[in-house]
Design a protein around this motif. Structure first.
Motif, PDB file in Angstrom:
ATOM      1  N   LYS A 298       0.851  -1.191   0.000  1.00  0.00           N
ATOM      2  CA  LYS A 298       0.000   0.000   0.000  1.00  0.00           C
ATOM      3  C   LYS A 298       0.886   1.241   0.000  1.00  0.00           C
ATOM      4  O   LYS A 298       2.041   1.212   0.456  1.00  0.00           O
ATOM      5  CB  LYS A 298      -0.938   0.013   1.201  1.00  0.00           C
ATOM      6  N   THR A 299       0.351   2.335  -0.522  1.00  0.00           N
ATOM      7  CA  THR A 299       1.091   3.586  -0.602  1.00  0.00           C
ATOM      8  C   THR A 299       0.620   4.516   0.504  1.00  0.00           C
ATOM      9  O   THR A 299      -0.587   4.720   0.686  1.00  0.00           O
ATOM     10  CB  THR A 299       0.879   4.257  -1.974  1.00  0.00           C
ATOM     11  N   ILE A 300       1.574   5.050   1.241  1.00  0.00           N
ATOM     12  CA  ILE A 300       1.232   6.001   2.300  1.00  0.00           C
ATOM     13  C   ILE A 300       1.997   7.299   2.074  1.00  0.00           C
ATOM     14  O   ILE A 300       3.069   7.313   1.452  1.00  0.00           O
ATOM     15  CB  ILE A 300       1.555   5.444   3.703  1.00  0.00           C
ATOM     16  N   LYS A 301       1.434   8.386   2.554  1.00  0.00           N
ATOM     17  CA  LYS A 301       2.092   9.688   2.472  1.00  0.00           C
ATOM     18  C   LYS A 301       2.523  10.108   3.875  1.00  0.00           C
ATOM     19  O   LYS A 301       1.750  10.030   4.819  1.00  0.00           O
ATOM     20  CB  LYS A 301       1.153  10.715   1.860  1.00  0.00           C
TER      21      LYS A 301
ATOM     22  N   VAL B  86       6.347  12.924   1.585  1.00  0.00           N
ATOM     23  CA  VAL B  86       7.037  11.804   0.921  1.00  0.00           C
ATOM     24  C   VAL B  86       6.060  10.648   0.760  1.00  0.00           C
ATOM     25  O   VAL B  86       5.312  10.309   1.688  1.00  0.00           O
ATOM     26  CB  VAL B  86       8.253  11.352   1.746  1.00  0.00           C
ATOM     27  N   THR B  87       6.053  10.050  -0.407  1.00  0.00           N
ATOM     28  CA  THR B  87       5.205   8.889  -0.674  1.00  0.00           C
ATOM     29  C   THR B  87       6.028   7.614  -0.537  1.00  0.00           C
ATOM     30  O   THR B  87       7.099   7.493  -1.138  1.00  0.00           O
ATOM     31  CB  THR B  87       4.591   8.959  -2.082  1.00  0.00           C
ATOM     32  N   LYS B  88       5.536   6.678   0.278  1.00  0.00           N
ATOM     33  CA  LYS B  88       6.251   5.416   0.502  1.00  0.00           C
ATOM     34  C   LYS B  88       5.346   4.230   0.207  1.00  0.00           C
ATOM     35  O   LYS B  88       4.135   4.297   0.424  1.00  0.00           O
ATOM     36  CB  LYS B  88       6.737   5.324   1.950  1.00  0.00           C
ATOM     37  N   THR B  89       5.965   3.165  -0.261  1.00  0.00           N
ATOM     38  CA  THR B  89       5.246   1.898  -0.442  1.00  0.00           C
ATOM     39  C   THR B  89       5.626   0.965   0.707  1.00  0.00           C
ATOM     40  O   THR B  89       6.817   0.693   0.929  1.00  0.00           O
ATOM     41  CB  THR B  89       5.604   1.236  -1.787  1.00  0.00           C
TER      42      THR B  89
END
Length: 357
Positions: free
Chosen positions: A257-260, A274-277
């Motif tokens: 899932k992608t979180i900010k 920052v966007t992280k997977t």
């Protein structure tokens, strides 16, 4: 001086108790779950050594060592016994498979069973009159006319999973649309002469989520006493398991899932996003178990995950695949509930919650 009527009642009560005890014993001997629970309870009652061994003369201790050597040989013979059991399982798996294949064809609408094959007399129907049966039949036909005729048995395996606590705890809402495409689960045993193992094959129809038609999970087993602790041998044990690579369609991978996340610069004080997977809870994590290092040492979390994984894999092989329709209808779940006491259910809950969330 006990009155004869009282004496007769006491005798009758004693006979009834003995009869009930015999029935209970027979049920226990026929039920592996109860036997396992009983063995676990007995193991807990073993207590500690009495110290008698230390008091024995040296010549007697020497003979006890001979008995222990005989016990090691027994363990090796027992290991061979389980190897032959595995071969027997493999042989009968080939006999079951045509029936399982036909089950799969019915589920995915590749085969329409005949009227004779569909005839089933449920227990409650025995008490219905012919008039009531006819009325129920007409009502069912009317309902069928009002709906579009579905193909096969929709959501068969998804329903099985949702009906079983051990599996439903692994499911997430985003897994369900994918598992609607699951058409069959097969068990494949290792070939003769090969190391003992079994593979679970999850067969999917073409879908929008991944390109694989089959997802696999292989469990490698060992049936031999540990040289350093031969007396601990208690039958084959799963040593490790390997999953498979899922070829996800872009943007469809439910295991990620992608979180900010906001980050503040230490010097300037500015904030950036920052966007992280990151990993996501999903049933499909089942196909990427923790790897077992060559030295066999795992951290506590990985050991817990693998213990749950082994339990699930064994349950799918032993119960779900052979009795899938009964888990679909819920009948097997009622049987399972009868097999366990409260302590067993608590232990089962512990296993369920080991699955990573």
């Amino acid at each position: 001086n006990v009155p004869s009527i009282c004496r007769d009642n006491i005798i009758l009560l004693t006979v009834m108790c003995l009869s009930s005890a015999r029935q209970l014993t027979v049920q226990m001997m026929q039920n592996p779950q109860i036997l396992a629970a009983l063995q676990e309870r007995l193991d807990g009652l073993n207590g500690s050594p009495s110290g008698y061994m230390e008091s024995l003369p040296k010549v007697v201790k020497r003979r006890v060592n001979a008995l222990k050597n005989l016990q090691v040989k027994c363990a090796h013979i027992e290991a061979k016994f389980y190897e032959e059991v595995h071969e027997l399982e493999r042989k009968y798996a080939a006999l079951y498979q045509p029936l399982f294949d036909k089950r799969s064809d019915i589920v995915k609408a590749a085969y329409e069973p005949t009227d004779e094959e569909c005839e089933w007399k449920a227990d409650e129907e025995e008490e219905l009159t012919d008039e009531m049966k006819e009325k129920a039949k007409l009502e069912e036909e009317k309902k069928d006319e009002e709906k579009e005729d579905p193909k096969g048995i929709p959501e068969f395996w998804l329903t099985v999973f949702k009906n079983v606590d051990l599996l439903s705890d692994m499911l997430q809402e985003h897994d369900e649309p994918i598992l609607k495409h699951l058409q069959d689960i097969k068990v494949k045993f290792s070939d003769p002469g090969q190391p003992m193992s079994f593979t679970l094959e999850f067969h999917f129809e073409p879908n929008d989520f991944f390109t694989n038609t089959v997802l696999t999970k292989t469990y490698k087993m060992r049936s031999e006493p540990d040289e350093n602790d031969p007396f601990s041998f208690d039958g084959p044990e799963i040593m490790c398991c390997t999953g498979c690579t899922i070829d996800w369609t872009k943007g469809k991978n439910v295991t990620l899932k992608t979180i900010k996340k906001k980050q503040k610069h230490k010097g300037r004080g500015t904030v950036r996003t920052v966007t992280k997977t990151v990993p996501n809870d999903s049933f499909f994590n089942f196909f990427t178990p923790p790897e077992v290092p060559e030295n066999g040492e795992l951290d506590e979390d990985s050991e817990a995950v693998l213990a749950a994984d082994f339990e699930i894999g064994h349950f799918i092989r032993e119960r779900i695949v052979p009795r899938a329709v009964l888990y679909f209808t819920g009948e097997a779940i009622e049987d399972d509930d009868d097999d366990y006491d409260e302590e067993g259910e608590e232990a089962d809950d512990e296993v369920k919650h080991l699955w990573p969330q």
